[in-house]
Design an enzyme around this catalytic site. Structure first.
Site, mmCIF file in Angstrom:
data_model
loop_
_atom_site.group_PDB
_atom_site.id
_atom_site.type_symbol
_atom_site.label_atom_id
_atom_site.label_comp_id
_atom_site.label_asym_id
_atom_site.label_seq_id
_atom_site.Cartn_x
_atom_site.Cartn_y
_atom_site.Cartn_z
ATOM 1 N N ASP A 98 -41.187 -12.951 -49.651
ATOM 2 C CA ASP A 98 -41.067 -14.347 -49.233
ATOM 3 C C ASP A 98 -42.406 -15.062 -49.354
ATOM 4 O OD1 ASP A 98 -39.909 -16.699 -47.881
ATOM 5 O OD2 ASP A 98 -41.357 -16.154 -46.338
ATOM 6 N N SER B 172 -35.497 -17.463 -47.048
ATOM 7 C CA SER B 172 -36.875 -17.366 -46.576
ATOM 8 C C SER B 172 -36.914 -17.197 -45.047
ATOM 9 C CB SER B 172 -37.628 -18.633 -47.005
ATOM 10 O OG SER B 172 -38.875 -18.711 -46.389
ATOM 11 N N ARG C 107 -42.987 -21.581 -54.870
ATOM 12 C CA ARG C 107 -42.121 -22.751 -54.636
ATOM 13 C C ARG C 107 -42.950 -23.963 -54.230
ATOM 14 N NH1 ARG C 107 -38.704 -20.851 -49.966
ATOM 15 N NH2 ARG C 107 -37.840 -22.924 -50.026
ATOM 16 N N LYS D 77 -37.367 -13.088 -42.768
ATOM 17 C CA LYS D 77 -38.399 -12.802 -41.750
ATOM 18 C C LYS D 77 -37.751 -12.468 -40.403
ATOM 19 C CE LYS D 77 -40.245 -16.610 -43.164
ATOM 20 N NZ LYS D 77 -40.885 -17.783 -43.710
ATOM 21 N N HIS E 25 -35.417 -19.678 -33.732
ATOM 22 C CA HIS E 25 -36.299 -20.194 -34.783
ATOM 23 C C HIS E 25 -36.039 -21.687 -34.901
ATOM 24 C CE1 HIS E 25 -38.480 -20.328 -38.594
ATOM 25 N NE2 HIS E 25 -37.528 -21.132 -39.018
HETATM 26 N N1 URA Z 1 -39.531 -22.423 -43.537
HETATM 27 C C1 URA Z 1 -39.548 -21.193 -44.102
HETATM 28 O O1 URA Z 1 -39.852 -20.193 -43.450
HETATM 29 N N2 URA Z 1 -39.214 -21.099 -45.407
HETATM 30 C C2 URA Z 1 -38.854 -22.160 -46.170
HETATM 31 O O2 URA Z 1 -38.559 -21.983 -47.329
HETATM 32 C C3 URA Z 1 -38.857 -23.432 -45.560
HETATM 33 C C4 URA Z 1 -39.185 -23.539 -44.234
#
Ligand code: URA
Length: 435
Positions: free
Chosen positions: A168, A190, A175, A194, A89
């Site tokens: 999320d 977050s 947010r 995932k 990621h």
């Molecule tokens: N990328 C994400 O997936 N979540 C965040 O909160 C910030 C960047």
């Protein structure tokens, strides 16, 4: 339990328990806790932080709010036996097309890569938008198609369905409008919620640092990297974090189709060396982490060979075809205008924000999640920090049309120095993982 008492507890620096965090996240998903209460709690987290145990609980609660990509014998190799599941990621940066190369490259080396990616927002592009510039490419595979593709090809790159970590999605949208995105524990939870849904054995994260990244300074990026590694361990997903330079774009291409074209060059053993180098280093770490190489150093040569011989390119074509895409090696681009260096000098700095704004203005990036994207527009930057340049030497190519004022602004995105400038290292640090 009243949400207000939990908000006050966090505001006063208290540590929330597992059941308190579950209560908030369940309430967020069912609608039983009001959005404004969740937003107030998120602000308390921004100001007070979270302990590693709280961050891990939040991560797990958000992951468990949805489904996971199930791991069955088919997904893990069927008759070929069990294969490790690995993903990479990136926290996002200008010109970062590594995922397009890395997923098929790793699949050539005995790993299963079930990659769930995102769309671009603001200055950074999204892997899904880049792939969708390939005619016919589908990012929404059904579970049966996903299993079949992992079995036959070894990798896919898809978007997150509504079933992946829905908490999320809801929390991020709150947010985004309440000034609470920039919190290390909230970003950590977050990202990892995932990734936990991919049922991985290991995760490698590329935390970008610099003017073209979310984290502008090395201390901030290091804090995020540490949090990702520690929370990953507590939540049951061993994670290795790289800190890599984003004070200039990665490679030359910035945009959508143009980045697919550059990824293809790297897949066929050509292209900018720094893109190949970073991809190979991240992939090598992943192979060492899942035990398919004695060390990351030992994995490097084999990965480079797969780029040179066309094995990775062939795997990319199989992935694209399996997802409905038609790709023959070069996607069309918008008409091009060249910008030249105004004088002799050495490249000292690149204003990534300015380049990113130009791509959005060209129509290649989006201001809002639903805005359409023009795949054919973009930029090509022909110089890197440290390069000497001559007066009149082309240094930027613009694919598409910009207003005269924006063209002028773009011309000053590259700063020249009179004295030689040292090139910047690409990889600044690595945390966690097998060596
Ligand atoms: N990328 C994400 O997936 N979540 C965040 O909160 C910030 C960047």
């Amino acid at each position: 339990m009243l949400p207000a008492s939990l908000i006050v507890k966090k505001r006063d620096g208290g540590e929330l328990t597992r059941s308190e965090i579950r209560f908030l996240i369940d309430g967020l998903v069912t609608g039983q806790v009001a959005d404004y209460q969740i937003a107030a709690w998120a602000m308390a987290v921004v100001l007070r932080g979270m302990t590693p145990a709280e961050t891990a609980e939040l991560t797990l609660a958000m992951f468990e709010s949805g489904q996971r990509l199930e791991r069955d014998s088919g997904q893990d190799g069927g008759s070929r036996g069990r294969r490790p599941r690995l993903d990479k990621h990136s926290t996002g940066g200008l010109g970062d097309k590594v995922s397009l190369i890395l997923a098929p490259l790793l699949a050539c080396h005995g790993v299963v890569v079930p990659m769930i990616s995102g769309r671009g927002l603001g200055l950074t592009g999204g892997t899904l938008d880049k792939l969708e510039s390939i005619p016919g490419f589908r990012v929404d595979l059904e579970p049966a198609e996903q299993s079949r593709q992992l079995d036959r090809v070894g990798c896919f790159i898809i978007g997150a369905s509504d079933r992946i970590a829905p908490a999320d999605r809801r929390l991020y949208s709150l947010r985004d409008v309440t000034g609470t995105v920039e919190s290390v524990p909230l970003i950590t939870a977050s990202i990892l919620a995932k990734k936990l849904a991919e049922s991985l054995d290991r995760l490698v994260i590329d935390v970008k640092v610099g003017s073209g990244a979310f984290m502008k300074s090395l201390p901030d990026a290091t804090e995020l990297a540490r949090s990702l590694v520690e929370t990953g361990r507590l939540a049951g997903l061993e994670t290795t974090a790289f800190l890599t330079d984003m004070d200039q774009p990665l490679g030359r291409a910035i945009g959508n189709a143009i980045e697919v074209n550059e990824a293809w060059e790297v897949l066929t053993g050509k292209g900018p060396p720094e893109v190949a180098e970073l991809t190979v280093r991240l992939a090598a770490q992943g192979l060492a982490d899942v035990g398919l190489a004695d060390s990351s150093e030992a994995a490097v040569e084999g990965l480079r060979r797969s780029l040179r011989t066309g094995a990775a390119a062939e795997r990319f074509l199989r992935m694209v075809e399996a997802q409905g895409g038609r790709f023959t090696g070069k996607l069309p681009l918008a008409p091009m205008t060249e910008i030249v260096a105004p004088r002799l000098g050495h490249v000292a700095a690149v204003d990534c924000a300015r380049l990113g704004r130009a791509v959005v203005e060209l129509g290649g990036g989006r201001q809002h999640l639903k805005s359409p994207i023009d795949p054919a527009v973009g930029l090509e930057i022909l110089v890197r920090i440290g390069d000497p340049v001559a007066a009149g030497q082309p240094w930027l190519r613009v694919f598409g049309e910009l207003e005269e004022e924006s063209m002028r602004e773009l011309s000053s995105a590259v700063t020249l120095a009179d004295e030689p400038v040292a090139p910047r290292p690409l990889i600044l640090d690595t945390l966690g993982g097998n060596r």
